[in-house]
Write a protein that holds these residues in place. Structure first.
Motif, PDB file in Angstrom:
ATOM      1  N   ARG A 177      35.625  30.072  41.358  1.00 18.82           N
ATOM      2  CA  ARG A 177      34.297  30.543  41.758  1.00 18.82           C
ATOM      3  C   ARG A 177      34.204  30.698  43.270  1.00 18.82           C
ATOM      4  O   ARG A 177      33.610  31.669  43.767  1.00 18.82           O
ATOM      5  CB  ARG A 177      33.227  29.570  41.258  1.00 18.82           C
ATOM      6  N   LEU A 178      34.785  29.751  43.995  1.00 18.95           N
ATOM      7  CA  LEU A 178      34.758  29.810  45.453  1.00 18.95           C
ATOM      8  C   LEU A 178      35.387  31.101  45.959  1.00 18.95           C
ATOM      9  O   LEU A 178      34.850  31.760  46.860  1.00 18.95           O
ATOM     10  CB  LEU A 178      35.502  28.585  46.014  1.00 18.95           C
ATOM     11  N   THR A 179      36.503  31.491  45.365  1.00 16.11           N
ATOM     12  CA  THR A 179      37.183  32.735  45.753  1.00 16.11           C
ATOM     13  C   THR A 179      36.268  33.940  45.548  1.00 16.11           C
ATOM     14  O   THR A 179      36.149  34.814  46.428  1.00 16.11           O
ATOM     15  CB  THR A 179      38.476  32.904  44.931  1.00 16.11           C
ATOM     16  N   ASP A 180      35.598  33.993  44.400  1.00 11.50           N
ATOM     17  CA  ASP A 180      34.701  35.117  44.096  1.00 11.50           C
ATOM     18  C   ASP A 180      33.467  35.119  44.993  1.00 11.50           C
ATOM     19  O   ASP A 180      32.994  36.189  45.408  1.00 11.50           O
ATOM     20  CB  ASP A 180      34.262  35.060  42.634  1.00 11.50           C
ATOM     21  N   GLU A 181      32.931  33.940  45.290  1.00  9.86           N
ATOM     22  CA  GLU A 181      31.723  33.870  46.123  1.00  9.86           C
ATOM     23  C   GLU A 181      31.983  34.414  47.522  1.00  9.86           C
ATOM     24  O   GLU A 181      31.127  35.116  48.089  1.00  9.86           O
ATOM     25  CB  GLU A 181      31.224  32.427  46.195  1.00  9.86           C
ATOM     26  N   ILE A 182      33.124  34.106  48.074  1.00 10.54           N
ATOM     27  CA  ILE A 182      33.468  34.626  49.403  1.00 10.54           C
ATOM     28  C   ILE A 182      33.569  36.146  49.359  1.00 10.54           C
ATOM     29  O   ILE A 182      33.008  36.847  50.208  1.00 10.54           O
ATOM     30  CB  ILE A 182      34.790  34.000  49.901  1.00 10.54           C
ATOM     31  N   ARG A 183      34.277  36.670  48.341  1.00 11.30           N
ATOM     32  CA  ARG A 183      34.403  38.129  48.197  1.00 11.30           C
ATOM     33  C   ARG A 183      33.036  38.791  48.080  1.00 11.30           C
ATOM     34  O   ARG A 183      32.734  39.769  48.768  1.00 11.30           O
ATOM     35  CB  ARG A 183      35.240  38.451  46.961  1.00 11.30           C
ATOM     36  N   ASP A 184      32.194  38.271  47.199  1.00  8.42           N
ATOM     37  CA  ASP A 184      30.896  38.898  46.940  1.00  8.42           C
ATOM     38  C   ASP A 184      29.983  38.859  48.162  1.00  8.42           C
ATOM     39  O   ASP A 184      29.222  39.804  48.401  1.00  8.42           O
ATOM     40  CB  ASP A 184      30.210  38.206  45.758  1.00  8.42           C
ATOM     41  N   VAL A 196      42.414  35.738  48.992  1.00  3.32           N
ATOM     42  CA  VAL A 196      43.454  34.952  48.328  1.00  3.32           C
ATOM     43  C   VAL A 196      43.345  33.520  48.846  1.00  3.32           C
ATOM     44  O   VAL A 196      43.253  33.297  50.051  1.00  3.32           O
ATOM     45  CB  VAL A 196      44.870  35.511  48.592  1.00  3.32           C
ATOM     46  N   MET A 197      43.350  32.573  47.915  1.00  5.03           N
ATOM     47  CA  MET A 197      43.208  31.161  48.270  1.00  5.03           C
ATOM     48  C   MET A 197      44.342  30.358  47.648  1.00  5.03           C
ATOM     49  O   MET A 197      44.680  30.561  46.474  1.00  5.03           O
ATOM     50  CB  MET A 197      41.853  30.627  47.780  1.00  5.03           C
ATOM     51  N   GLU A 198      44.926  29.462  48.445  1.00  2.00           N
ATOM     52  CA  GLU A 198      46.006  28.583  47.991  1.00  2.00           C
ATOM     53  C   GLU A 198      45.600  27.147  48.278  1.00  2.00           C
ATOM     54  O   GLU A 198      45.412  26.794  49.439  1.00  2.00           O
ATOM     55  CB  GLU A 198      47.305  28.908  48.727  1.00  2.00           C
ATOM     56  N   SER A 251      52.179  20.664  43.236  1.00  2.00           N
ATOM     57  CA  SER A 251      51.557  21.844  42.628  1.00  2.00           C
ATOM     58  C   SER A 251      50.554  22.490  43.586  1.00  2.00           C
ATOM     59  O   SER A 251      49.832  21.810  44.309  1.00  2.00           O
ATOM     60  CB  SER A 251      50.852  21.458  41.326  1.00  2.00           C
ATOM     61  N   VAL A 252      50.551  23.813  43.594  1.00  2.62           N
ATOM     62  CA  VAL A 252      49.619  24.595  44.407  1.00  2.62           C
ATOM     63  C   VAL A 252      48.954  25.620  43.502  1.00  2.62           C
ATOM     64  O   VAL A 252      49.633  26.281  42.708  1.00  2.62           O
ATOM     65  CB  VAL A 252      50.334  25.306  45.576  1.00  2.62           C
ATOM     66  N   THR A 253      47.635  25.728  43.614  1.00  2.00           N
ATOM     67  CA  THR A 253      46.893  26.699  42.807  1.00  2.00           C
ATOM     68  C   THR A 253      46.523  27.896  43.677  1.00  2.00           C
ATOM     69  O   THR A 253      45.945  27.729  44.756  1.00  2.00           O
ATOM     70  CB  THR A 253      45.618  26.066  42.227  1.00  2.00           C
ATOM     71  N   THR A 254      46.861  29.085  43.212  1.00  2.87           N
ATOM     72  CA  THR A 254      46.539  30.317  43.940  1.00  2.87           C
ATOM     73  C   THR A 254      45.547  31.139  43.127  1.00  2.87           C
ATOM     74  O   THR A 254      45.746  31.364  41.934  1.00  2.87           O
ATOM     75  CB  THR A 254      47.805  31.155  44.194  1.00  2.87           C
ATOM     76  N   THR A 255      44.466  31.547  43.790  1.00  2.00           N
ATOM     77  CA  THR A 255      43.489  32.432  43.154  1.00  2.00           C
ATOM     78  C   THR A 255      43.301  33.662  44.039  1.00  2.00           C
ATOM     79  O   THR A 255      43.474  33.598  45.265  1.00  2.00           O
ATOM     80  CB  THR A 255      42.128  31.732  42.964  1.00  2.00           C
TER      81      THR A 255
END
Length: 199
Positions: free
Chosen positions: A131-138, A152-154, A170-174
């Motif tokens: 959600r954080l990734t989408d909120e920044i884009r929007d 892009v967030m890692e 582990s690293v999560t990329t969105t």
């Protein structure tokens, strides 16, 4: 001799209420809340959580709108390696990493420091990375109406590393793209630019 006095900028009433809850939590965990090391812990924790969630008091859209400038630049603008710290809303544990934000102007650009400020405003809330990734884009899209936005967030998630599966590496990329960045060529250029060290 004068005693040291720290001046904190916190809501005292809110701090007192949250501190009461932390005292109860510590007691329920089996701790002795009267022992020296824990005497001020509830108050410290109450202030820490207020800081970690102060993004609720910020308006990311207004942050961007406060520094818009007319400019005919039509090429990609990237702010990369923005440090991000947030709190997982599922376990109240931190996740942290870096975010890369790009947009292609359509008559307007924004002061570069405002993009990290928007990241801070959204991340200092209880979040999930997706959600954080989408909120920044929007938010960038709404404020600038650009030809496209890419984020892009890692991140590393303490809820995966300290508990649960306990996988420390582990690293999560969105990612989140719209407009021109949905085209393969533009998206590849963005990925290449954030992947390469230009300095």
């Amino acid at each position: 001799m004068t005693s040291y006095k720290k001046i904190d900028q916190y809501n005292e009433e809110k701090t007192d209420e949250i501190a009461k809850d932390f005292r109860e939590i510590l007691a329920n965990l089996g701790e002795d809340i009267a022992r020296e090391g824990l005497l001020k812990t509830p108050e410290r924790a109450a202030k820490a959580f207020q800081f970690l969630t102060h993004g609720y008091e910020l308006d990311p859209l207004e942050i961007l709108k406060s520094a818009l400038f007319t400019e005919e630049h039509k090429q990609m603008v990237i702010v990369k390696n923005i440090e991000v710290y947030s709190m997982c809303e599922h376990h109240l544990l931190p996740f942290f990493g870096k975010v890369h934000v790009a947009y292609i102007p359509n008559g307007k650009i924004v002061g570069l420091s405002k993009i990290p400020r928007v990241v801070e405003a959204f991340s200092r809330r209880l979040q999930v990375q997706e959600r954080l990734t989408d909120e920044i884009r929007d938010c960038v899209q709404e404020a600038l109406q650009p030809l496209g936005v890419a984020v892009v967030m890692e991140c590393q998630h303490m809820c995966m590393q300290m508990r649960g599966i306990q996988k420390q590496n582990s690293v999560t990329t969105t990612s989140s793209f719209n407009g021109a960045f949905e085209k393969d060529k533009t998206r590849k250029e963005f990925i290449s630019l954030i992947s390469n060290k230009l300095n």
